[in-house]
Design a protein around this motif. Structure first.
Motif, PDB file in Angstrom:
ATOM      1  N   LEU A 141      42.093  42.777  49.220  1.00  0.00           N
ATOM      2  CA  LEU A 141      41.358  43.429  50.308  1.00  0.00           C
ATOM      3  C   LEU A 141      40.791  44.776  49.856  1.00  0.00           C
ATOM      4  O   LEU A 141      39.661  45.144  50.209  1.00  0.00           O
ATOM      5  CB  LEU A 141      42.287  43.631  51.508  1.00  0.00           C
ATOM      6  CG  LEU A 141      41.673  44.296  52.741  1.00  0.00           C
ATOM      7  CD1 LEU A 141      40.521  43.459  53.283  1.00  0.00           C
ATOM      8  CD2 LEU A 141      42.735  44.510  53.818  1.00  0.00           C
ATOM      9  N   GLY A 142      41.553  45.519  49.057  1.00  0.00           N
ATOM     10  CA  GLY A 142      41.070  46.793  48.548  1.00  0.00           C
ATOM     11  C   GLY A 142      39.844  46.628  47.676  1.00  0.00           C
ATOM     12  O   GLY A 142      38.943  47.480  47.681  1.00  0.00           O
ATOM     13  N   ASP A 143      39.780  45.543  46.916  1.00  0.00           N
ATOM     14  CA  ASP A 143      38.601  45.267  46.101  1.00  0.00           C
ATOM     15  C   ASP A 143      37.345  45.131  46.968  1.00  0.00           C
ATOM     16  O   ASP A 143      36.242  45.453  46.528  1.00  0.00           O
ATOM     17  CB  ASP A 143      38.794  43.982  45.295  1.00  0.00           C
ATOM     18  CG  ASP A 143      39.825  44.150  44.192  1.00  0.00           C
ATOM     19  OD1 ASP A 143      40.126  45.299  43.819  1.00  0.00           O
ATOM     20  OD2 ASP A 143      40.330  43.119  43.701  1.00  0.00           O
ATOM     21  N   ARG A 144      37.539  44.667  48.195  1.00  0.00           N
ATOM     22  CA  ARG A 144      36.411  44.358  49.059  1.00  0.00           C
ATOM     23  C   ARG A 144      35.989  45.546  49.925  1.00  0.00           C
ATOM     24  O   ARG A 144      34.799  45.846  50.035  1.00  0.00           O
ATOM     25  CB  ARG A 144      36.757  43.160  49.948  1.00  0.00           C
ATOM     26  CG  ARG A 144      36.791  41.861  49.159  1.00  0.00           C
ATOM     27  CD  ARG A 144      37.623  40.788  49.853  1.00  0.00           C
ATOM     28  NE  ARG A 144      37.550  39.524  49.121  1.00  0.00           N
ATOM     29  CZ  ARG A 144      38.222  39.270  47.997  1.00  0.00           C
ATOM     30  NH1 ARG A 144      39.026  40.184  47.483  1.00  0.00           N
ATOM     31  NH2 ARG A 144      38.112  38.115  47.384  1.00  0.00           N
ATOM     32  N   ILE A 145      36.931  46.225  50.552  1.00  0.00           N
ATOM     33  CA  ILE A 145      36.569  47.294  51.488  1.00  0.00           C
ATOM     34  C   ILE A 145      36.636  48.677  50.845  1.00  0.00           C
ATOM     35  O   ILE A 145      36.208  49.659  51.455  1.00  0.00           O
ATOM     36  CB  ILE A 145      37.466  47.257  52.738  1.00  0.00           C
ATOM     37  CG1 ILE A 145      38.893  47.696  52.397  1.00  0.00           C
ATOM     38  CG2 ILE A 145      37.459  45.877  53.371  1.00  0.00           C
ATOM     39  CD1 ILE A 145      39.771  47.877  53.618  1.00  0.00           C
ATOM     40  N   GLY A 146      37.162  48.764  49.639  1.00  0.00           N
ATOM     41  CA  GLY A 146      37.317  50.050  48.970  1.00  0.00           C
ATOM     42  C   GLY A 146      38.784  50.406  48.846  1.00  0.00           C
ATOM     43  O   GLY A 146      39.530  50.359  49.830  1.00  0.00           O
ATOM     44  N   ARG A 147      39.198  50.748  47.632  1.00  0.00           N
ATOM     45  CA  ARG A 147      40.624  51.009  47.397  1.00  0.00           C
ATOM     46  C   ARG A 147      41.079  52.317  48.033  1.00  0.00           C
ATOM     47  O   ARG A 147      42.194  52.398  48.547  1.00  0.00           O
ATOM     48  CB  ARG A 147      40.879  51.013  45.896  1.00  0.00           C
ATOM     49  CG  ARG A 147      40.689  49.635  45.274  1.00  0.00           C
ATOM     50  CD  ARG A 147      40.220  49.686  43.837  1.00  0.00           C
ATOM     51  NE  ARG A 147      39.869  48.340  43.371  1.00  0.00           N
ATOM     52  CZ  ARG A 147      39.015  48.111  42.379  1.00  0.00           C
ATOM     53  NH1 ARG A 147      38.412  49.121  41.778  1.00  0.00           N
ATOM     54  NH2 ARG A 147      38.748  46.872  42.018  1.00  0.00           N
ATOM     55  N   ARG A 148      40.228  53.337  47.987  1.00  0.00           N
ATOM     56  CA  ARG A 148      40.604  54.587  48.645  1.00  0.00           C
ATOM     57  C   ARG A 148      40.684  54.398  50.153  1.00  0.00           C
ATOM     58  O   ARG A 148      41.593  54.925  50.810  1.00  0.00           O
ATOM     59  CB  ARG A 148      39.598  55.687  48.319  1.00  0.00           C
ATOM     60  CG  ARG A 148      40.001  57.061  48.859  1.00  0.00           C
ATOM     61  CD  ARG A 148      38.924  58.090  48.633  1.00  0.00           C
ATOM     62  NE  ARG A 148      37.711  57.796  49.395  1.00  0.00           N
ATOM     63  CZ  ARG A 148      36.582  58.502  49.317  1.00  0.00           C
ATOM     64  NH1 ARG A 148      36.515  59.528  48.475  1.00  0.00           N
ATOM     65  NH2 ARG A 148      35.529  58.183  50.033  1.00  0.00           N
ATOM     66  N   ARG A 149      39.744  53.663  50.720  1.00  0.00           N
ATOM     67  CA  ARG A 149      39.773  53.420  52.166  1.00  0.00           C
ATOM     68  C   ARG A 149      41.046  52.692  52.571  1.00  0.00           C
ATOM     69  O   ARG A 149      41.696  53.063  53.556  1.00  0.00           O
ATOM     70  CB  ARG A 149      38.548  52.597  52.586  1.00  0.00           C
ATOM     71  CG  ARG A 149      38.531  52.257  54.070  1.00  0.00           C
ATOM     72  CD  ARG A 149      37.343  51.381  54.434  1.00  0.00           C
ATOM     73  NE  ARG A 149      36.090  52.099  54.216  1.00  0.00           N
ATOM     74  CZ  ARG A 149      34.894  51.561  54.429  1.00  0.00           C
ATOM     75  NH1 ARG A 149      34.802  50.290  54.820  1.00  0.00           N
ATOM     76  NH2 ARG A 149      33.802  52.272  54.227  1.00  0.00           N
ATOM     77  N   LEU A 150      41.416  51.661  51.813  1.00  0.00           N
ATOM     78  CA  LEU A 150      42.637  50.929  52.140  1.00  0.00           C
ATOM     79  C   LEU A 150      43.867  51.828  51.986  1.00  0.00           C
ATOM     80  O   LEU A 150      44.806  51.765  52.783  1.00  0.00           O
ATOM     81  CB  LEU A 150      42.772  49.709  51.227  1.00  0.00           C
ATOM     82  CG  LEU A 150      43.953  48.787  51.534  1.00  0.00           C
ATOM     83  CD1 LEU A 150      43.771  48.115  52.887  1.00  0.00           C
ATOM     84  CD2 LEU A 150      44.126  47.728  50.444  1.00  0.00           C
ATOM     85  N   LEU A 151      43.853  52.689  50.968  1.00  0.00           N
ATOM     86  CA  LEU A 151      44.966  53.613  50.761  1.00  0.00           C
ATOM     87  C   LEU A 151      45.133  54.546  51.958  1.00  0.00           C
ATOM     88  O   LEU A 151      46.252  54.774  52.430  1.00  0.00           O
ATOM     89  CB  LEU A 151      44.717  54.427  49.487  1.00  0.00           C
ATOM     90  CG  LEU A 151      45.757  55.499  49.150  1.00  0.00           C
ATOM     91  CD1 LEU A 151      47.096  54.866  48.821  1.00  0.00           C
ATOM     92  CD2 LEU A 151      45.280  56.368  47.991  1.00  0.00           C
TER      93      LEU A 151
ATOM     94  N   LEU B  64      47.466  52.207  41.726  1.00  0.00           N
ATOM     95  CA  LEU B  64      47.293  51.877  40.315  1.00  0.00           C
ATOM     96  C   LEU B  64      45.833  51.576  39.988  1.00  0.00           C
ATOM     97  O   LEU B  64      45.326  51.952  38.927  1.00  0.00           O
ATOM     98  CB  LEU B  64      48.186  50.702  39.942  1.00  0.00           C
ATOM     99  CG  LEU B  64      48.394  50.461  38.441  1.00  0.00           C
ATOM    100  CD1 LEU B  64      48.874  51.719  37.740  1.00  0.00           C
ATOM    101  CD2 LEU B  64      49.385  49.322  38.220  1.00  0.00           C
ATOM    102  N   SER B  65      45.130  50.895  40.893  1.00  0.00           N
ATOM    103  CA  SER B  65      43.710  50.603  40.659  1.00  0.00           C
ATOM    104  C   SER B  65      42.895  51.893  40.609  1.00  0.00           C
ATOM    105  O   SER B  65      42.006  52.042  39.773  1.00  0.00           O
ATOM    106  CB  SER B  65      43.172  49.699  41.775  1.00  0.00           C
ATOM    107  OG  SER B  65      43.831  48.453  41.772  1.00  0.00           O
ATOM    108  N   LEU B  66      43.205  52.826  41.493  1.00  0.00           N
ATOM    109  CA  LEU B  66      42.475  54.096  41.506  1.00  0.00           C
ATOM    110  C   LEU B  66      42.769  54.925  40.262  1.00  0.00           C
ATOM    111  O   LEU B  66      41.884  55.616  39.743  1.00  0.00           O
ATOM    112  CB  LEU B  66      42.832  54.878  42.775  1.00  0.00           C
ATOM    113  CG  LEU B  66      42.230  54.331  44.075  1.00  0.00           C
ATOM    114  CD1 LEU B  66      42.890  54.967  45.290  1.00  0.00           C
ATOM    115  CD2 LEU B  66      40.720  54.561  44.111  1.00  0.00           C
ATOM    116  N   ILE B  67      44.006  54.880  39.783  1.00  0.00           N
ATOM    117  CA  ILE B  67      44.347  55.609  38.561  1.00  0.00           C
ATOM    118  C   ILE B  67      43.507  55.102  37.398  1.00  0.00           C
ATOM    119  O   ILE B  67      42.996  55.875  36.582  1.00  0.00           O
ATOM    120  CB  ILE B  67      45.853  55.481  38.261  1.00  0.00           C
ATOM    121  CG1 ILE B  67      46.657  56.367  39.225  1.00  0.00           C
ATOM    122  CG2 ILE B  67      46.165  55.860  36.813  1.00  0.00           C
ATOM    123  CD1 ILE B  67      48.151  56.182  39.126  1.00  0.00           C
TER     124      ILE B  67
END
Length: 525
Positions: free
Chosen positions: A90-100, A142-145
């Motif tokens: 889901l983070g890949d789709r809507i944005g990882r920072r947004r999901l965080l 981890l994806s954002l890092i």
């Protein structure tokens, strides 16, 4: 470089480069972003183990049954593990920072509501909801890092800090939880999530860049449902089997979960964009490293579960004192994880992983064959061995997991690795905790004088949990109190010996497997 393809191109960490010198230069902004990302990492890791030290206080406050007491711990890890891969997608789709940020907000709000739970059922439901929002946090961090640190050397340091934060947080949980329980009440462990998350919510949008996959696959809701229908019945069935004995119902529940797992695997094999790429498990290095990760957390969290009860209920230590006694283990976990990085330039990574698992086995052998009545030193020494083994095995096994797959599969490999963290934690408390509870209940022999002098409901609680027995002992006159405490200690210790022996066999087997399968992985250069 904000796309997933660029992130994947630069995100591969291999056994060949983990021993290289780490550049110290880099933008201050990047390190501020890393510092902000450590808040959810620490919170999720601490939450995994902090509540364990509050179980005696929760047992006295909410009067849960033995099974409910385990579900208070396991419902969080169960939902978290079941949804990690789905939330990563889901983070890949809507944005990882947004999901965080969504997960951070939800985690803080639910924590506040759960801190004042009036019943065991409320607390279990709240913990499950925390698992939902916690699953939004870990894959995103981890994806954002990887996106923030495209340079391999700087990224390697950042990922090492991430891993140390997770391992250190797991060990810090009992210390932090013990202090909060003693100074305030058990709900303070949950309530503290709000101030911890505030820095991320306040500064995250400014310092953490957004990233997403520009060409993600389609979300498959049936796969998400099947993953949950696999994990929940299997774990519940294991609990029932351990506490109630062999019967048709628990076996049927486990069989249902296994059937759902089979359907999940078949569906992933047919989908063009699967929720979980099953082909990764065909790589022996990858699957063995995942197994090592799971069993390392299995041993550590299972040990923490009964150590917390032993120190508080049998040794009479306060929550904060028992947590403080575990500081050497906290230090050992982080230190071992950092020291093995240069070690793999001289020793093959597979042997380092095997050595870490062997240390875990040694820790459990001390518990399985030692005398627990001589004081807490024996168990704390065993915990130190476990902590060294977990820190060493996790660090290198995570590197092997990422290095064993192609660069374009590194994101999926990371999600599976994080799921392994939670599955190991879950199984450690579910399996070993259930066996310990069952052994205690079967071996406890309440003296007749205690039964006659106690209310029926108090005697029933004493038969269910160690906390119930010690609470009842505190209300009885000296001779009966001492008799009940001795019987409860004997029953609990018998369960600890059984669970430690089982964990010893598993750890020794895993160490042998790692030494054989991973022996040809080359040393870092």
């Amino acid at each position: 470089m904000t796309t997933a393809s660029t992130t994947q191109k630069h995100s591969r960490t291999t056994s060949e480069d983990i021993g290289q010198p780490i550049p110290v230069n880099g933008g201050v902004r990047d390190w501020i972003a890393l510092g902000l990302l450590m808040f959810p990492v620490l919170l999720v890791a601490v939450d995994n183990t902090a509540l364990t030290f509050a179980l005696p206080a929760i047992a006295r406050s909410l009067d849960p049954s033995g099974v409910q007491l385990l579900w208070i711990v396991d419902s969080y890890a169960l939902v978290l593990a079941g949804l990690l891969v789905a939330m990563g997608s889901l983070g890949d789709r809507i944005g990882r920072r947004r999901l965080l940020l969504i997960g951070t907000t939800g985690f803080a709000a639910v924590s506040a509501a759960t801190a004042f739970a009036p019943s065991a059922e409320w607390l279990i439901a709240g913990r499950a909801a925390l698992g939902l929002f916690g699953a939004m946090l870990m894959p995103s961090t981890l994806s954002l890092i990887r996106n923030i640190f495209p340079n391999p050397g700087r990224r390697r340091l950042a990922v090492a800090v991430w891993a140390a934060g997770f391992s250190g947080g797991a060990a810090l949980g009992p210390i932090f939880g013990g202090w909060l329980v003693e100074e305030f009440w058990w709900g303070a462990i949950l309530l503290v999530a709000m101030p911890i998350m505030l820095p991320l919510l306040a500064f995250g949008p400014s310092f953490i860049p957004e990233s997403r996959d520009p060409r993600p696959g389609r979300v498959d809701p049936p796969s998400i449902l099947l993953s949950l229908l696999t994990m929940v019945p299997v774990v519940y069935g294991i609990k029932e089997l351990a506490t109630e004995g062999t019967g048709v119902q628990p076996l049927a529940i486990i069989a249902f979960g296994a059937a759902m797992g089979f359907l999940f695997v078949r569906r992933q094999q047919r989908l063009e964009s699967p929720l979980l790429d099953m082909s990764l498990f065909r790589n022996r290095v990858f699957s063995t490293a995942i197994t090592a990760n799971v069993l390392a957390l299995f041993s550590f969290n299972g040990f923490i579960l009964f150590l917390a009860q032993h120190l508080q209920l049998l040794e009479g230590m306060s929550p904060s004192a028992s947590g403080t006694a575990m500081i050497p283990a906290l230090t050992a976990t982080v230190t071992a994880g950092l020291l093995v990085v240069p070690l793999v330039r001289k020793v093959r990574p597979g042997f380092v992983v095997a050595g870490g698992l062997s240390l875990s086995a040694a820790g459990y052998s001390v518990v399985a064959f030692g005398d627990h009545s001589a004081g807490p030193a024996l168990l704390l020494g065993a915990l130190l061995l476990l902590a060294l083994g977990v820190g060493a095995a996790e660090t290198i096994s995570n590197d092997l997991i990422l290095g064993a797959v192609p660069p374009e599969k590194s994101g999926a490999a990371a999600a599976i690795s994080e799921t392994g963290y939670e599955v190991g934690s879950l199984l450690g408390t579910a399996v070993l905790g259930s066996i310990l509870t069952a052994s205690y209940q079967r071996h406890l022999m309440l003296p007749d004088a205690v039964t006659h002098a106690s209310p029926a409901d108090s005697a029933d609680r004493a038969r269910e949990t160690l906390a119930g027995a010690m609470e009842l002992a505190g209300t009885l006159p000296a001779p009966l109190s001492e008799s009940l405490a001795a019987a409860a200690r004997a029953a609990f210790d018998s369960g600890v010996h059984v669970t430690a022996a089982i964990a010893l066999v598993l750890m020794a087997g895993a160490a042998a497997l790692a030494a054989v399968v991973l022996r040809k992985v080359p040393k870092a250069k």
